[in-house]
Design a protein around this motif. Structure first.
Motif, PDB file in Angstrom:
ATOM      1  N   VAL A  14       0.348  54.892  59.106  1.00  0.00           N
ATOM      2  CA  VAL A  14       0.779  55.494  60.364  1.00  0.00           C
ATOM      3  C   VAL A  14       2.060  56.288  60.147  1.00  0.00           C
ATOM      4  CG1 VAL A  14       1.690  55.004  62.676  1.00  0.00           C
ATOM      5  CG2 VAL A  14      -0.364  53.842  61.875  1.00  0.00           C
ATOM      6  N   PHE A  15       3.018  55.709  59.448  1.00  0.00           N
ATOM      7  CA  PHE A  15       4.282  56.399  59.177  1.00  0.00           C
ATOM      8  C   PHE A  15       4.039  57.706  58.427  1.00  0.00           C
ATOM      9  CE2 PHE A  15       7.919  57.282  56.428  1.00  0.00           C
ATOM     10  CZ  PHE A  15       8.942  57.344  57.366  1.00  0.00           C
ATOM     11  N   ASP A  16       3.234  57.642  57.370  1.00  0.00           N
ATOM     12  CA  ASP A  16       2.945  58.839  56.566  1.00  0.00           C
ATOM     13  C   ASP A  16       2.191  59.880  57.379  1.00  0.00           C
ATOM     14  OD1 ASP A  16       4.169  57.613  54.407  1.00  0.00           O
ATOM     15  OD2 ASP A  16       2.289  57.038  53.437  1.00  0.00           O
ATOM     16  N   ARG A  17       1.216  59.433  58.169  1.00  0.00           N
ATOM     17  CA  ARG A  17       0.400  60.372  58.953  1.00  0.00           C
ATOM     18  C   ARG A  17       1.233  61.069  60.027  1.00  0.00           C
ATOM     19  NH1 ARG A  17      -2.496  64.303  59.320  1.00  0.00           N
ATOM     20  NH2 ARG A  17      -4.163  64.328  60.847  1.00  0.00           N
ATOM     21  N   GLU A  74      14.446  57.252  67.857  1.00  0.00           N
ATOM     22  CA  GLU A  74      13.636  57.100  69.072  1.00  0.00           C
ATOM     23  C   GLU A  74      12.439  58.043  69.040  1.00  0.00           C
ATOM     24  OE1 GLU A  74      12.191  58.349  72.937  1.00  0.00           O
ATOM     25  OE2 GLU A  74      13.601  59.556  71.787  1.00  0.00           O
ATOM     26  N   ALA A  75      12.657  59.287  68.647  1.00  0.00           N
ATOM     27  CA  ALA A  75      11.561  60.255  68.594  1.00  0.00           C
ATOM     28  C   ALA A  75      10.516  59.842  67.554  1.00  0.00           C
ATOM     29  CB  ALA A  75      12.096  61.650  68.292  1.00  0.00           C
ATOM     30  N   GLY A  76      10.978  59.341  66.421  1.00  0.00           N
ATOM     31  CA  GLY A  76      10.051  58.888  65.388  1.00  0.00           C
ATOM     32  C   GLY A  76       9.230  57.700  65.839  1.00  0.00           C
ATOM     33  N   LEU A  77       9.882  56.743  66.483  1.00  0.00           N
ATOM     34  CA  LEU A  77       9.162  55.573  66.995  1.00  0.00           C
ATOM     35  C   LEU A  77       8.172  55.974  68.084  1.00  0.00           C
ATOM     36  CD1 LEU A  77      12.044  52.952  67.112  1.00  0.00           C
ATOM     37  CD2 LEU A  77      10.128  53.039  65.502  1.00  0.00           C
ATOM     38  N   ALA A  78       8.575  56.898  68.948  1.00  0.00           N
ATOM     39  CA  ALA A  78       7.672  57.365  69.999  1.00  0.00           C
ATOM     40  C   ALA A  78       6.438  58.019  69.386  1.00  0.00           C
ATOM     41  CB  ALA A  78       8.394  58.344  70.925  1.00  0.00           C
ATOM     42  N   ALA A  79       6.637  58.831  68.360  1.00  0.00           N
ATOM     43  CA  ALA A  79       5.507  59.489  67.700  1.00  0.00           C
ATOM     44  C   ALA A  79       4.570  58.456  67.080  1.00  0.00           C
ATOM     45  CB  ALA A  79       6.011  60.468  66.643  1.00  0.00           C
ATOM     46  N   GLU A  80       5.134  57.432  66.459  1.00  0.00           N
ATOM     47  CA  GLU A  80       4.300  56.385  65.860  1.00  0.00           C
ATOM     48  C   GLU A  80       3.506  55.628  66.925  1.00  0.00           C
ATOM     49  OE1 GLU A  80       5.985  53.750  62.954  1.00  0.00           O
ATOM     50  OE2 GLU A  80       7.304  55.328  62.211  1.00  0.00           O
ATOM     51  N   ILE A  81       4.166  55.295  68.026  1.00  0.00           N
ATOM     52  CA  ILE A  81       3.487  54.572  69.113  1.00  0.00           C
ATOM     53  C   ILE A  81       2.351  55.416  69.674  1.00  0.00           C
ATOM     54  CG2 ILE A  81       3.779  53.736  71.484  1.00  0.00           C
ATOM     55  CD1 ILE A  81       6.673  52.883  70.561  1.00  0.00           C
TER      56      ILE A  81
END
Length: 105
Positions: A14-17, A74-81
């Motif tokens: 998920v992180f890589d994608r 926050e933006a990175g976590l939002a994208a992952e979610i």
């Protein structure tokens, strides 16, 4: 043990994608590219202002740098979610579509 390994592998996937998607979007998506450019410009202006006021307000520069780090996280976590939910949605939709196809046949 296997569950833990699979979960860790999925988290890394998920992180890589998400990273790949955002990198591609920064090149191909005009709205996203514009938003990133505007965000960078505003941050640059804030940093410039904070540096010019550093003598009077030394905490301002640190505060802006901390804000940048927190909003990036926050933006990175939002994208992952969002990616995870999209993945779940696609599985659910696929199951519902398969059930509908079986009912119509």
């Amino acid at each position: 043990m296997l569950h833990s390994v699979l979960k860790q592998a999925f988290e890394q996937y998920v992180f890589d994608r998400v990273s790949d998607i955002l990198s591609l979007a920064s090149v191909t998506d005009a709205k996203y590219k514009k938003a990133v450019k505007e965000s960078d410009a505003v941050l640059s202006q804030l940093m410039e202002l904070a540096r010019s006021l550093e003598a009077q307000q030394p905490e301002l520069l640190l505060l802006i740098m901390e804000y940048e780090a927190v909003t990036t996280l926050e933006a990175g976590l939002a994208a992952e979610i969002i990616y995870r939910e999209g993945f779940r949605d696609s599985c659910s939709l696929r199951q519902e579509f398969a059930a509908l196809m079986q009912q119509t046949m």
